[in-house]
Design a protein around this motif. Structure first.
Motif, PDB file in Angstrom:
ATOM      1  N   VAL A 290       0.831  -1.205   0.000  1.00 42.25           N
ATOM      2  CA  VAL A 290       0.000   0.000   0.000  1.00 42.25           C
ATOM      3  C   VAL A 290       0.864   1.253   0.000  1.00 42.25           C
ATOM      4  O   VAL A 290       0.607   2.220  -0.734  1.00 42.25           O
ATOM      5  CB  VAL A 290      -0.943  -0.006   1.221  1.00 42.25           C
ATOM      6  CG1 VAL A 290      -1.603   1.359   1.396  1.00 42.25           C
ATOM      7  CG2 VAL A 290      -2.013  -1.076   1.043  1.00 42.25           C
ATOM      8  N   LEU A 291       1.930   1.265   0.811  1.00 41.28           N
ATOM      9  CA  LEU A 291       2.814   2.433   0.857  1.00 41.28           C
ATOM     10  C   LEU A 291       3.495   2.661  -0.492  1.00 41.28           C
ATOM     11  O   LEU A 291       3.644   3.806  -0.938  1.00 41.28           O
ATOM     12  CB  LEU A 291       3.859   2.249   1.958  1.00 41.28           C
ATOM     13  CG  LEU A 291       3.315   2.238   3.389  1.00 41.28           C
ATOM     14  CD1 LEU A 291       4.431   1.937   4.383  1.00 41.28           C
ATOM     15  CD2 LEU A 291       2.652   3.572   3.722  1.00 41.28           C
ATOM     16  N   ALA A 292       3.896   1.568  -1.148  1.00 41.05           N
ATOM     17  CA  ALA A 292       4.521   1.708  -2.468  1.00 41.05           C
ATOM     18  C   ALA A 292       3.522   2.273  -3.470  1.00 41.05           C
ATOM     19  O   ALA A 292       3.865   3.131  -4.289  1.00 41.05           O
ATOM     20  CB  ALA A 292       5.038   0.352  -2.948  1.00 41.05           C
ATOM     21  N   ALA A 293       2.275   1.809  -3.395  1.00 29.68           N
ATOM     22  CA  ALA A 293       1.244   2.330  -4.301  1.00 29.68           C
ATOM     23  C   ALA A 293       0.981   3.802  -4.034  1.00 29.68           C
ATOM     24  O   ALA A 293       0.780   4.590  -4.962  1.00 29.68           O
ATOM     25  CB  ALA A 293      -0.035   1.521  -4.153  1.00 29.68           C
ATOM     26  N   GLN A 294       0.999   4.192  -2.760  1.00 29.98           N
ATOM     27  CA  GLN A 294       0.801   5.600  -2.422  1.00 29.98           C
ATOM     28  C   GLN A 294       1.938   6.463  -2.961  1.00 29.98           C
ATOM     29  O   GLN A 294       1.710   7.566  -3.462  1.00 29.98           O
ATOM     30  CB  GLN A 294       0.670   5.766  -0.909  1.00 29.98           C
ATOM     31  CG  GLN A 294      -0.625   5.204  -0.334  1.00 29.98           C
ATOM     32  CD  GLN A 294      -0.660   5.269   1.179  1.00 29.98           C
ATOM     33  OE1 GLN A 294       0.369   5.432   1.844  1.00 29.98           O
ATOM     34  NE2 GLN A 294      -1.850   5.117   1.745  1.00 29.98           N
ATOM     35  N   ASP A 295       3.170   5.954  -2.852  1.00 26.08           N
ATOM     36  CA  ASP A 295       4.317   6.693  -3.392  1.00 26.08           C
ATOM     37  C   ASP A 295       4.182   6.890  -4.899  1.00 26.08           C
ATOM     38  O   ASP A 295       4.466   7.975  -5.424  1.00 26.08           O
ATOM     39  CB  ASP A 295       5.618   5.945  -3.091  1.00 26.08           C
ATOM     40  CG  ASP A 295       6.001   6.026  -1.618  1.00 26.08           C
ATOM     41  OD1 ASP A 295       5.465   6.913  -0.932  1.00 26.08           O
ATOM     42  OD2 ASP A 295       6.809   5.200  -1.164  1.00 26.08           O
ATOM     43  N   LYS A 296       3.743   5.832  -5.594  1.00 22.51           N
ATOM     44  CA  LYS A 296       3.561   5.946  -7.037  1.00 22.51           C
ATOM     45  C   LYS A 296       2.471   6.950  -7.382  1.00 22.51           C
ATOM     46  O   LYS A 296       2.598   7.720  -8.335  1.00 22.51           O
ATOM     47  CB  LYS A 296       3.226   4.581  -7.640  1.00 22.51           C
ATOM     48  CG  LYS A 296       4.388   3.597  -7.610  1.00 22.51           C
ATOM     49  CD  LYS A 296       4.004   2.267  -8.236  1.00 22.51           C
ATOM     50  CE  LYS A 296       5.179   1.291  -8.229  1.00 22.51           C
ATOM     51  NZ  LYS A 296       4.801  -0.020  -8.811  1.00 22.51           N
ATOM     52  N   ARG A 297       1.410   6.948  -6.588  1.00 20.44           N
ATOM     53  CA  ARG A 297       0.325   7.900  -6.845  1.00 20.44           C
ATOM     54  C   ARG A 297       0.800   9.336  -6.633  1.00 20.44           C
ATOM     55  O   ARG A 297       0.503  10.228  -7.442  1.00 20.44           O
ATOM     56  CB  ARG A 297      -0.859   7.601  -5.924  1.00 20.44           C
ATOM     57  CG  ARG A 297      -2.020   8.594  -6.059  1.00 20.44           C
ATOM     58  CD  ARG A 297      -3.180   8.196  -5.173  1.00 20.44           C
ATOM     59  NE  ARG A 297      -2.801   8.129  -3.780  1.00 20.44           N
ATOM     60  CZ  ARG A 297      -2.713   9.199  -2.985  1.00 20.44           C
ATOM     61  NH1 ARG A 297      -2.956  10.415  -3.469  1.00 20.44           N
ATOM     62  NH2 ARG A 297      -2.371   9.071  -1.718  1.00 20.44           N
ATOM     63  N   LEU A 298       1.548   9.559  -5.550  1.00 19.65           N
ATOM     64  CA  LEU A 298       2.064  10.899  -5.295  1.00 19.65           C
ATOM     65  C   LEU A 298       3.027  11.347  -6.391  1.00 19.65           C
ATOM     66  O   LEU A 298       3.014  12.516  -6.799  1.00 19.65           O
ATOM     67  CB  LEU A 298       2.760  10.936  -3.929  1.00 19.65           C
ATOM     68  CG  LEU A 298       1.845  10.770  -2.709  1.00 19.65           C
ATOM     69  CD1 LEU A 298       2.684  10.669  -1.438  1.00 19.65           C
ATOM     70  CD2 LEU A 298       0.867  11.927  -2.613  1.00 19.65           C
ATOM     71  N   ALA A 299       3.860  10.418  -6.874  1.00 16.65           N
ATOM     72  CA  ALA A 299       4.786  10.761  -7.955  1.00 16.65           C
ATOM     73  C   ALA A 299       4.027  11.110  -9.227  1.00 16.65           C
ATOM     74  O   ALA A 299       4.384  12.062  -9.942  1.00 16.65           O
ATOM     75  CB  ALA A 299       5.730   9.591  -8.217  1.00 16.65           C
ATOM     76  N   ALA A 300       2.957  10.364  -9.514  1.00 19.61           N
ATOM     77  CA  ALA A 300       2.152  10.652 -10.703  1.00 19.61           C
ATOM     78  C   ALA A 300       1.464  12.006 -10.574  1.00 19.61           C
ATOM     79  O   ALA A 300       1.396  12.772 -11.542  1.00 19.61           O
ATOM     80  CB  ALA A 300       1.118   9.550 -10.911  1.00 19.61           C
ATOM     81  N   GLU A 301       0.971  12.321  -9.374  1.00 21.64           N
ATOM     82  CA  GLU A 301       0.327  13.617  -9.167  1.00 21.64           C
ATOM     83  C   GLU A 301       1.333  14.753  -9.315  1.00 21.64           C
ATOM     84  O   GLU A 301       1.015  15.806  -9.869  1.00 21.64           O
ATOM     85  CB  GLU A 301      -0.319  13.656  -7.780  1.00 21.64           C
ATOM     86  CG  GLU A 301      -1.535  12.755  -7.645  1.00 21.64           C
ATOM     87  CD  GLU A 301      -2.083  12.732  -6.224  1.00 21.64           C
ATOM     88  OE1 GLU A 301      -1.423  13.315  -5.327  1.00 21.64           O
ATOM     89  OE2 GLU A 301      -3.165  12.152  -6.018  1.00 21.64           O
ATOM     90  N   SER A 302       2.556  14.534  -8.807  1.00 22.53           N
ATOM     91  CA  SER A 302       3.595  15.556  -8.949  1.00 22.53           C
ATOM     92  C   SER A 302       3.943  15.790 -10.413  1.00 22.53           C
ATOM     93  O   SER A 302       4.104  16.934 -10.852  1.00 22.53           O
ATOM     94  CB  SER A 302       4.840  15.128  -8.170  1.00 22.53           C
ATOM     95  OG  SER A 302       5.894  16.047  -8.353  1.00 22.53           O
ATOM     96  N   THR A 303       4.045  14.709 -11.178  1.00 23.79           N
ATOM     97  CA  THR A 303       4.329  14.832 -12.608  1.00 23.79           C
ATOM     98  C   THR A 303       3.223  15.587 -13.318  1.00 23.79           C
ATOM     99  O   THR A 303       3.472  16.450 -14.167  1.00 23.79           O
ATOM    100  CB  THR A 303       4.496  13.439 -13.233  1.00 23.79           C
ATOM    101  OG1 THR A 303       5.601  12.778 -12.616  1.00 23.79           O
ATOM    102  CG2 THR A 303       4.758  13.540 -14.734  1.00 23.79           C
ATOM    103  N   LEU A 304       1.977  15.282 -12.965  1.00 21.10           N
ATOM    104  CA  LEU A 304       0.842  15.971 -13.577  1.00 21.10           C
ATOM    105  C   LEU A 304       0.881  17.463 -13.271  1.00 21.10           C
ATOM    106  O   LEU A 304       0.637  18.294 -14.153  1.00 21.10           O
ATOM    107  CB  LEU A 304      -0.465  15.359 -13.081  1.00 21.10           C
ATOM    108  CG  LEU A 304      -1.759  16.023 -13.588  1.00 21.10           C
ATOM    109  CD1 LEU A 304      -1.832  15.955 -15.110  1.00 21.10           C
ATOM    110  CD2 LEU A 304      -2.983  15.364 -12.954  1.00 21.10           C
TER     111      LEU A 304
END
Length: 307
Positions: free
Chosen positions: A58-72
């Motif tokens: 779950v933490l890894a998925a959250q990190d990926k989501r935050l990275a995707a939001e930052s890229t956006l």
């Protein structure tokens, strides 16, 4: 006695509404435990291990989501800046066109100024579009290099000549050290010139009026390098690790219209790496200036042959 008898059942609707970590515990608690029914201690250890694994997932998925939001967010900022850059380039062209279209006769000096306005701004827009196209090529690995034996010092001189007028307008002091005839590399001269022009343009743009810019080209054991150093706005420690990422703008402050797209340095990195070289950025922090260093394999070296 079945160890799952006292485990409460959860409806699918209420399950979806629960926080992620709560769901993790229920996922394991609701699973059959016949294998470990005779050893409660082993069952507890298995439960903890599975919950830990799920928590890490779950933490890894959250990190990926935050990275995707930052890229956006970076992309949205880049689009905003792109709109400003396009408008700033088109407005003078439109004004000059209006003057040319509405005048019955135009004095030669005015005509020359209008032509210069149109040429300068159309060139700027063309370069902006080319940077975007290069960013696309970089993301798909479609750069074309026409390599041949070139003297890096000669290319440094060409890049400096291209950027010198802008530096003179800002009263910036430029120092160049690049010995001729000893810095040979197997490279695409147009692309290497593009790398250096981009670094020099950034140094000019983000160094204050009256500031200093130093360009150095020198030879190392198995490579040659070119560096651009300035005493400008610098780069924060948070932004420095991401400075070569596409749409990264962390080093730039001030009005939106004065910022860059965050495309040029990403293209620079891809171009340098496609030559088998490296690109690094250094800065002591905001207002402390910055230094960018690009290295290229020396002609005939093992790295040059591999690239």
């Amino acid at each position: 006695m079945d160890p799952t008898m006292n485990v409460p059942r959860v409806s699918s609707a209420s399950f979806r509404e629960m926080p992620s970590l709560s769901r993790l515990k229920l996922i394991r608690a609701d699973m059959p435990t016949k294998r470990n029914a005779s050893d409660p201690g082993t069952a507890d250890r298995d439960l903890r291990e599975v919950n830990q694994e799920l928590l890490l997932a779950v933490l890894a998925a959250q990190d990926k989501r935050l990275a995707a939001e930052s890229t956006l967010q970076r992309q949205l900022k880049a689009l905003t800046i792109l709109a400003h850059e396009m408008r700033n380039g088109l407005a003078p062209i439109q004004s000059a066109s209006d003057v040319l279209g509405g005048a019955r006769s135009i004095d030669p000096p005015l005509l020359t100024r209008l032509q210069a306005v149109i040429h300068r701004n159309s060139t700027q827009l063309a370069r902006l579009i080319e940077d975007l196209l290069d960013a696309s090529r970089a993301s798909t690995g479609k750069f074309r290099l026409e390599r041949r034996l070139v003297d890096l010092s000669e290319i440094v001189g060409q890049a400096v000549a291209s950027c010198l007028p802008a530096m003179e307008l800002r009263s910036q002091k430029l120092t160049v050290s690049a010995p001729l005839g000893v810095l040979f590399i197997d490279a695409d001269p147009d692309r290497v010139r593009q790398i250096l022009v981009n670094l020099l343009d950034n140094a000019c743009k983000y160094t204050p009026v009256g500031g200093s810019i130093v360009v150095t080209a020198l030879s190392r054991a198995d490579h040659v390098e070119a560096s651009v150093c300035d005493n400008g706005i610098g780069i924060s420690s948070d932004a420095l690790p991401h400075i070569f990422e596409l749409f990264a703008q962390g080093a730039q402050e001030g009005p939106v219209a004065s910022r860059g797209l965050g495309v040029g340095l990403a293209v620079v990195r891809e171009l340098v790496q496609s030559h088998g070289g490296t690109i690094t950025a250094e800065s002591a922090g905001p207002t402390r200036g910055s230094k960018f260093t690009a290295t290229f394999p020396r002609h005939g070296s093992a790295a040059d042959t591999a690239s």
